[in-house]
Design a protein around this motif. Structure first.
Motif, PDB file in Angstrom:
ATOM      1  N   GLU A 103       0.828  -1.206   0.000  1.00 37.11           N
ATOM      2  CA  GLU A 103       0.000   0.000   0.000  1.00 37.11           C
ATOM      3  C   GLU A 103       0.870   1.267   0.000  1.00 37.11           C
ATOM      4  O   GLU A 103       0.610   2.213  -0.746  1.00 37.11           O
ATOM      5  CB  GLU A 103      -0.896  -0.036   1.238  1.00 37.11           C
ATOM      6  CG  GLU A 103      -2.124   0.819   1.089  1.00 37.11           C
ATOM      7  CD  GLU A 103      -2.993   0.769   2.338  1.00 37.11           C
ATOM      8  OE1 GLU A 103      -2.781  -0.122   3.179  1.00 37.11           O
ATOM      9  OE2 GLU A 103      -3.866   1.634   2.455  1.00 37.11           O
ATOM     10  N   GLU A 104       1.898   1.251   0.868  1.00 37.85           N
ATOM     11  CA  GLU A 104       2.791   2.421   0.935  1.00 37.85           C
ATOM     12  C   GLU A 104       3.519   2.623  -0.390  1.00 37.85           C
ATOM     13  O   GLU A 104       3.664   3.748  -0.866  1.00 37.85           O
ATOM     14  CB  GLU A 104       3.820   2.230   2.062  1.00 37.85           C
ATOM     15  CG  GLU A 104       3.269   2.490   3.445  1.00 37.85           C
ATOM     16  CD  GLU A 104       4.274   2.126   4.531  1.00 37.85           C
ATOM     17  OE1 GLU A 104       4.700   3.029   5.252  1.00 37.85           O
ATOM     18  OE2 GLU A 104       4.634   0.928   4.648  1.00 37.85           O
ATOM     19  N   GLN A 120       1.326   4.127  -2.933  1.00 38.64           N
ATOM     20  CA  GLN A 120       1.175   5.573  -2.701  1.00 38.64           C
ATOM     21  C   GLN A 120       2.392   6.338  -3.240  1.00 38.64           C
ATOM     22  O   GLN A 120       2.242   7.370  -3.873  1.00 38.64           O
ATOM     23  CB  GLN A 120       1.046   5.825  -1.199  1.00 38.64           C
ATOM     24  CG  GLN A 120      -0.307   6.406  -0.821  1.00 38.64           C
ATOM     25  CD  GLN A 120      -0.362   6.749   0.654  1.00 38.64           C
ATOM     26  OE1 GLN A 120       0.244   6.069   1.478  1.00 38.64           O
ATOM     27  NE2 GLN A 120      -1.089   7.781   0.981  1.00 38.64           N
ATOM     28  N   ARG A 135      -1.610   1.429  -8.552  1.00 37.50           N
ATOM     29  CA  ARG A 135      -2.452   0.516  -7.795  1.00 37.50           C
ATOM     30  C   ARG A 135      -1.614  -0.577  -7.129  1.00 37.50           C
ATOM     31  O   ARG A 135      -0.505  -0.888  -7.589  1.00 37.50           O
ATOM     32  CB  ARG A 135      -3.496  -0.113  -8.722  1.00 37.50           C
ATOM     33  CG  ARG A 135      -4.572   0.897  -9.152  1.00 37.50           C
ATOM     34  CD  ARG A 135      -5.542   0.317 -10.149  1.00 37.50           C
ATOM     35  NE  ARG A 135      -4.860  -0.106 -11.373  1.00 37.50           N
ATOM     36  CZ  ARG A 135      -4.844  -1.359 -11.814  1.00 37.50           C
ATOM     37  NH1 ARG A 135      -5.467  -2.308 -11.160  1.00 37.50           N
ATOM     38  NH2 ARG A 135      -4.216  -1.669 -12.930  1.00 37.50           N
ATOM     39  N   ILE A 136      -2.173  -1.177  -6.078  1.00 32.27           N
ATOM     40  CA  ILE A 136      -1.454  -2.227  -5.348  1.00 32.27           C
ATOM     41  C   ILE A 136      -1.152  -3.412  -6.275  1.00 32.27           C
ATOM     42  O   ILE A 136      -0.063  -3.975  -6.242  1.00 32.27           O
ATOM     43  CB  ILE A 136      -2.264  -2.667  -4.106  1.00 32.27           C
ATOM     44  CG1 ILE A 136      -2.318  -1.516  -3.097  1.00 32.27           C
ATOM     45  CG2 ILE A 136      -1.656  -3.910  -3.461  1.00 32.27           C
ATOM     46  CD1 ILE A 136      -3.192  -1.762  -1.887  1.00 32.27           C
TER      47      ILE A 136
END
Lengths: 89, 180
Positions: free
Chosen positions: B144-145, B148, B153-154
């Motif tokens: 997730e980090e 970002q 996207r993941i």
């Protein structure tokens, strides 16, 4: 030594990188020479918002003032409308 | 230990010295990230210093509601590293070092050679695959980090890491094949 073990070693080697002991001092020296991070303008608004936010009474006063201004505008609008009607405009 | 947001508030209220706490807290992960992303030991301290300075001068633009301070800092570092790597000559998988031949202290030599080949293979990866791999595998950041930081996207992060791992596995397999 198996190749999988060497791969794990390789990952560990890359996880063990350390910063130079002088890095903090060097960064802080650069920062002392840099421009101040917050401008006076921003600080003033931040302080004003914090000041209003800090007191329930100030918040109530701000809402009240907004209400009075809003109602005042409506009354003034009706007043103007009536004045124009009387003048026959 | 003070929260990052409390320290940032102090800095924004004029306490410049409080920035030292953030530098002390993040110097290790940041230098490691810069070193691993650029693949170069020389200059990584200077680049890390630049990242801290950029973070300090743009601190008013940091929005705590959008990301953690560490994610914001790593995003600055990632951008600076990508620019630094672009300036260097790109390495391709075809430029992997020649395998060492003959006998000798086989285990050490093999180990050194394979480590060097893995380093070269990592440097030869496309920037987005290298960044995702380094941030997750070496830095221990979550998908997730990384998503970002990379503004993606993941699922994309996962596939980039899988592709990077596949290429590194190819290097291992080729090395094994050459040795047998």
């Amino acid at each position: 030594m198996k190749h999988a073990e060497i791969y794990r070693d390789w990952i560990e080697v890359h996880q063990r990188v350390d910063a130079h002991p002088d890095l903090v001092a060097n960064v802080m020296r650069e920062i002392q020479q840099a421009e101040p991070v917050a401008s006076e303008h921003v600080s003033m608004w931040v302080r004003l918002i914090e000041w209003i936010d800090a007191s329930v009474w100030l918040k109530a006063a701000a809402v009240g003032a907004a209400g009075v201004i809003g109602v005042g505008r409506i009354v003034f609008g009706i007043h103007l409308l009536l004045a124009f009607r009387l003048l026959g405009v | 230990m003070a929260e990052d947001s409390a320290i940032i508030d102090r800095i924004l209220n004029g306490d410049t010295e409080a920035f030292r706490l953030l530098v002390e807290r993040y110097q290790g992960p940041l230098v490691r990230m810069v070193r691993n992303l650029t693949g170069s030991e020389s200059g990584c301290e200077d680049l890390a210093q630049e990242v801290f300075l950029a973070a300090y001068t743009h601190l008013t633009s940091y929005d705590p509601s959008r990301s953690l301070f560490s994610t914001w800092l790593f995003t600055i570092a990632r951008n600076k590293c990508v620019n630094a790597v672009k300036k260097k000559r790109p390495v391709t998988l075809g430029q992997l070092p020649e395998r060492a031949g003959g006998a000798g202290p086989i285990v050490d030599a093999t180990r050194r050679e394979l480590l060097a080949q893995l380093d070269t293979a990592l440097a030869a990866l496309p920037a987005e695959q290298r960044t995702a791999f380094v941030l997750v595998t070496f830095e221990g950041l979550s998908y997730e980090e990384v998503a970002q930081i990379e503004k993606t996207r993941i699922g994309t992060v996962k596939s980039r890491i899988n592709r990077a791992k596949a290429k590194l596995a190819e290097v291992l397999a080729k090395f094994k094949e050459d040795r047998s």
